[in-house]
Scaffold this active site. Structure first.
Site, PDB file in Angstrom:
ATOM      1  N   ASP A 119      -1.623   9.364   7.598  1.00 52.40           N
ATOM      2  CA  ASP A 119      -1.914  10.468   7.152  1.00 52.40           C
ATOM      3  C   ASP A 119      -3.267  11.089   7.596  1.00 52.40           C
ATOM      4  O   ASP A 119      -3.507  12.166   7.923  1.00 52.40           O
ATOM      5  CB  ASP A 119      -2.002  10.526   5.796  1.00 52.40           C
ATOM      6  CG  ASP A 119      -0.936  11.538   4.983  1.00 52.40           C
ATOM      7  OD1 ASP A 119       0.094  12.011   5.635  1.00 52.40           O
ATOM      8  OD2 ASP A 119      -0.722  11.700   3.851  1.00 52.40           O
ATOM      9  N   ARG A 174      -1.072   0.114  -0.697  1.00 59.06           N
ATOM     10  CA  ARG A 174      -1.850   0.962  -1.268  1.00 59.06           C
ATOM     11  C   ARG A 174      -1.249   1.655  -2.557  1.00 59.06           C
ATOM     12  O   ARG A 174      -1.235   1.084  -3.507  1.00 59.06           O
ATOM     13  CB  ARG A 174      -2.222   2.075  -0.173  1.00 59.06           C
ATOM     14  CG  ARG A 174      -3.604   2.122   0.232  1.00 59.06           C
ATOM     15  CD  ARG A 174      -4.212   3.104   1.174  1.00 59.06           C
ATOM     16  NE  ARG A 174      -5.405   2.360   1.873  1.00 59.06           N
ATOM     17  CZ  ARG A 174      -5.795   3.051   2.992  1.00 59.06           C
ATOM     18  NH1 ARG A 174      -5.416   3.994   3.749  1.00 59.06           N
ATOM     19  NH2 ARG A 174      -6.792   2.654   3.275  1.00 59.06           N
ATOM     20  N   GLY A 210      -5.340   1.466  10.053  1.00 57.15           N
ATOM     21  CA  GLY A 210      -4.906  -0.007  10.208  1.00 57.15           C
ATOM     22  C   GLY A 210      -3.842  -0.137  11.198  1.00 57.15           C
ATOM     23  O   GLY A 210      -2.915   0.554  11.302  1.00 57.15           O
ATOM     24  N   ASP A 213       2.686   0.545   5.216  1.00 53.57           N
ATOM     25  CA  ASP A 213       3.195   1.006   3.646  1.00 53.57           C
ATOM     26  C   ASP A 213       4.328   1.760   3.570  1.00 53.57           C
ATOM     27  O   ASP A 213       4.939   1.944   2.458  1.00 53.57           O
ATOM     28  CB  ASP A 213       1.841   1.852   3.091  1.00 53.57           C
ATOM     29  CG  ASP A 213       0.613   1.007   3.158  1.00 53.57           C
ATOM     30  OD1 ASP A 213       0.663  -0.272   3.428  1.00 53.57           O
ATOM     31  OD2 ASP A 213      -0.475   1.709   3.250  1.00 53.57           O
ATOM     32  N   ARG A 248     -11.227   3.230  11.524  1.00 54.98           N
ATOM     33  CA  ARG A 248     -10.784   4.453  10.773  1.00 54.98           C
ATOM     34  C   ARG A 248     -11.895   5.685  10.888  1.00 54.98           C
ATOM     35  O   ARG A 248     -12.318   6.200   9.878  1.00 54.98           O
ATOM     36  CB  ARG A 248     -10.769   3.991   9.152  1.00 54.98           C
ATOM     37  CG  ARG A 248      -9.858   2.896   8.946  1.00 54.98           C
ATOM     38  CD  ARG A 248      -9.632   2.554   7.653  1.00 54.98           C
ATOM     39  NE  ARG A 248      -8.744   1.474   7.141  1.00 54.98           N
ATOM     40  CZ  ARG A 248      -7.242   1.631   7.229  1.00 54.98           C
ATOM     41  NH1 ARG A 248      -6.760   2.746   6.998  1.00 54.98           N
ATOM     42  NH2 ARG A 248      -6.535   0.445   6.800  1.00 54.98           N
ATOM     43  N   THR A 298       2.615   3.232   9.835  1.00 52.75           N
ATOM     44  CA  THR A 298       2.069   2.458   8.509  1.00 52.75           C
ATOM     45  C   THR A 298       3.085   1.436   8.083  1.00 52.75           C
ATOM     46  O   THR A 298       4.156   1.503   7.746  1.00 52.75           O
ATOM     47  CB  THR A 298       1.372   3.509   7.401  1.00 52.75           C
ATOM     48  OG1 THR A 298       1.420   2.600   6.341  1.00 52.75           O
ATOM     49  CG2 THR A 298       2.648   4.113   6.738  1.00 52.75           C
ATOM     50  N   ASP A 304       4.827   4.915   3.455  1.00 49.82           N
ATOM     51  CA  ASP A 304       4.702   5.966   2.344  1.00 49.82           C
ATOM     52  C   ASP A 304       4.391   7.377   3.006  1.00 49.82           C
ATOM     53  O   ASP A 304       3.877   8.093   2.335  1.00 49.82           O
ATOM     54  CB  ASP A 304       3.485   5.652   1.601  1.00 49.82           C
ATOM     55  CG  ASP A 304       2.195   5.327   2.334  1.00 49.82           C
ATOM     56  OD1 ASP A 304       2.113   5.491   3.762  1.00 49.82           O
ATOM     57  OD2 ASP A 304       1.084   5.205   1.797  1.00 49.82           O
TER      58      ASP A 304
HETATM   59  O1  F6P Z   1      -2.679   1.726   4.990  1.00 52.44           O
HETATM   60  C1  F6P Z   1      -2.343   0.150   5.426  1.00 52.44           C
HETATM   61  C2  F6P Z   1      -3.236  -0.788   4.807  1.00 52.44           C
HETATM   62  O2  F6P Z   1      -2.592  -2.075   5.405  1.00 52.44           O
HETATM   63  C3  F6P Z   1      -2.872  -0.912   3.485  1.00 52.44           C
HETATM   64  O3  F6P Z   1      -1.643  -1.531   2.892  1.00 52.44           O
HETATM   65  C4  F6P Z   1      -4.157  -1.723   3.011  1.00 52.44           C
HETATM   66  O4  F6P Z   1      -4.430  -1.180   1.711  1.00 52.44           O
HETATM   67  C5  F6P Z   1      -5.215  -1.007   3.891  1.00 52.44           C
HETATM   68  O5  F6P Z   1      -4.592  -0.867   5.071  1.00 52.44           O
HETATM   69  C6  F6P Z   1      -6.211  -2.070   4.317  1.00 52.44           C
HETATM   70  O6  F6P Z   1      -7.094  -1.731   5.231  1.00 52.44           O
HETATM   71  P1  F6P Z   1      -8.187  -2.479   5.901  1.00 52.44           P
HETATM   72  O7  F6P Z   1      -7.788  -2.890   7.183  1.00 52.44           O
HETATM   73  O8  F6P Z   1      -9.219  -1.345   6.166  1.00 52.44           O
HETATM   74  O9  F6P Z   1      -8.519  -3.730   5.057  1.00 52.44           O
END
Ligand code: F6P
Length: 344
Positions: free
Chosen positions: A102, A171, A10, A127, A71, A125, A129
């Site tokens: 990660d 997440r 992301g 997040d 991804r 990230t 985390d």
């Molecule tokens: O890991 C970062 C994040 O923004 C999370 O907080 C969220 O769940 C996810 O990516 C969303 O991913 P996508 O961009 O695939 O919708």
């Protein structure tokens, strides 16, 4: 030397600050940087552009990543690892800086340890985390976006005497939700680290109304659970290349429960990708720059299989293999302090 750089997973405010700083640091030592497009997909396909300090100087103020992201996981299909190795050789790369969470860093580590490709990692990230670094860039921008949104939602909640439920990203870790709830004086917060206590939440909202506060703010992390038996709430059950399920929908569920149990009119706002968009904060620009400089230096001094990290106020480097795989959830002291405000 010829050093590749890519951004995976992301996107996140501050990625361009890292790219700019790494390109400058590598150029300062007379070497060249190639930007691989769209994460590991670009590495597999050998899709790359040359990056120069002149062209990348002002990207520090831009959100997202100028390289694009995906991804894509080369290990999902072993043939892709062979294609990646061929592209690496064709492009003449001596090293690669992978900027990601990660998943992206796990691939960088395997490529180094199992295939002898010279990689360096930069953690990223919103997040917050990742266990090997104290803070990840992107997190600060993200909580500021949520803060501004909640400050705005407060006035409409107050006008209509409603409860407003705000669903945040994060997440399986509640950093974004908890920090946003604390800095906006929310009434209640639900995080993945603790199963939701619906009775307590409804009691608290009812009490505060009786005590004279005519509206309520509840912040819910997308990974919050109603209880072990319920599991995570997901939109469509879709799984990405790294096996992650797409979360979302807990906010609507909680809003429904609150309205039914308390009879207070309730609305839900899911902030979604707004939390990752737009220009990075000053903090994230500086942290991204510092990490980029150190990643460039690691590559130039041929210290591979390492990841740059923030420890206290210093940028250090740690073993890439050890840095990945352990999620950093909210530490108990953060929850304990915040709990002064979130109890009935
Ligand atoms: O890991 C970062 C994040 O923004 C999370 O907080 C969220 O769940 C996810 O990516 C969303 O991913 P996508 O961009 O695939 O919708």
């Amino acid at each position: 030397m010829k050093v590749g750089i890519l951004t995976g997973g992301g996107d996140c405010p501050g990625l361009n600050a890292v790219i700019r700083a790494a390109v400058r640091t590598i150029a300062n030592q007379g070497s060249q940087t190639l930007g691989l497009l769209e994460g590991w997909r670009g590495a597999i396909e050998g899709n790359a552009v040359e990056l120069t300090p002149a062209e990348t100087d002002d990207i520090i103020a831009r959100g997202g990543t100028i390289l694009g992201s995906s991804r894509t996981n080369p290990y999902k299909n072993e043939a892709d690892v062979d294609r990646l190795k061929e592209s690496w050789a064709r492009l003449g790369l001596d090293a690669l800086i992978a900027i990601g969470g990660d998943d992206t860093l796990g691939v960088a580590s395997k490529l180094y340890h199992d295939h002898g490709l010279n990689t360096v990692g930069v953690p990223k990230t919103i997040d917050n985390d990742l266990s090997a670094t104290d803070v990840t860039f992107g997190f600060d921008t993200s909580i500021n976006i949520v803060m501004e949104a909640v400050d705005r939602l407060r006035t409409t909640a107050e006008s209509h005497r409603r409860v407003m439920v705000i669903e945040t990203m994060g997440r399986h870790a509640g950093w974004i939700a908890l920090f946003s709830a604390v800095c906006t004086a929310a009434d209640y917060v639900l995080v993945p680290e603790i199963d939701a206590d619906i009775d307590e939440m409804c009691q608290l909202l009812t009490n505060r109304r009786k005590q004279g506060k005519p509206y309520g703010i509840v912040v819910v992390s997308e990974g919050a659970k109603l209880g072990e038996e319920h599991g995570y709430v997901t939109k469509d059950g879709d799984i990405d290349d790294f096996g992650h399920v797409k979360l979302g929908g807990i906010g609507d569920l909680i809003a429904d429960i609150i309205e039914k149990r308390t009879q207070i009119e309730t609305r839900c706002v899911t902030l979604g990708h707004l939390q990752r968009g737009g220009p990075p904060s000053a903090y994230d620009r500086v942290l991204g720059t510092r990490l980029g400089v150190h990643a460039g230096r690691l590559a130039m001094s041929q210290r591979f299989g390492r990841m740059v990290a923030l420890r206290g106020t210093r940028i250090v480097d740690v073993d890439l293999a050890e840095a990945v795989g352990t999620m950093r959830q909210l530490e108990p002291e953060f929850l304990d302090e915040a709990n002064e405000f979130f109890r009935a």
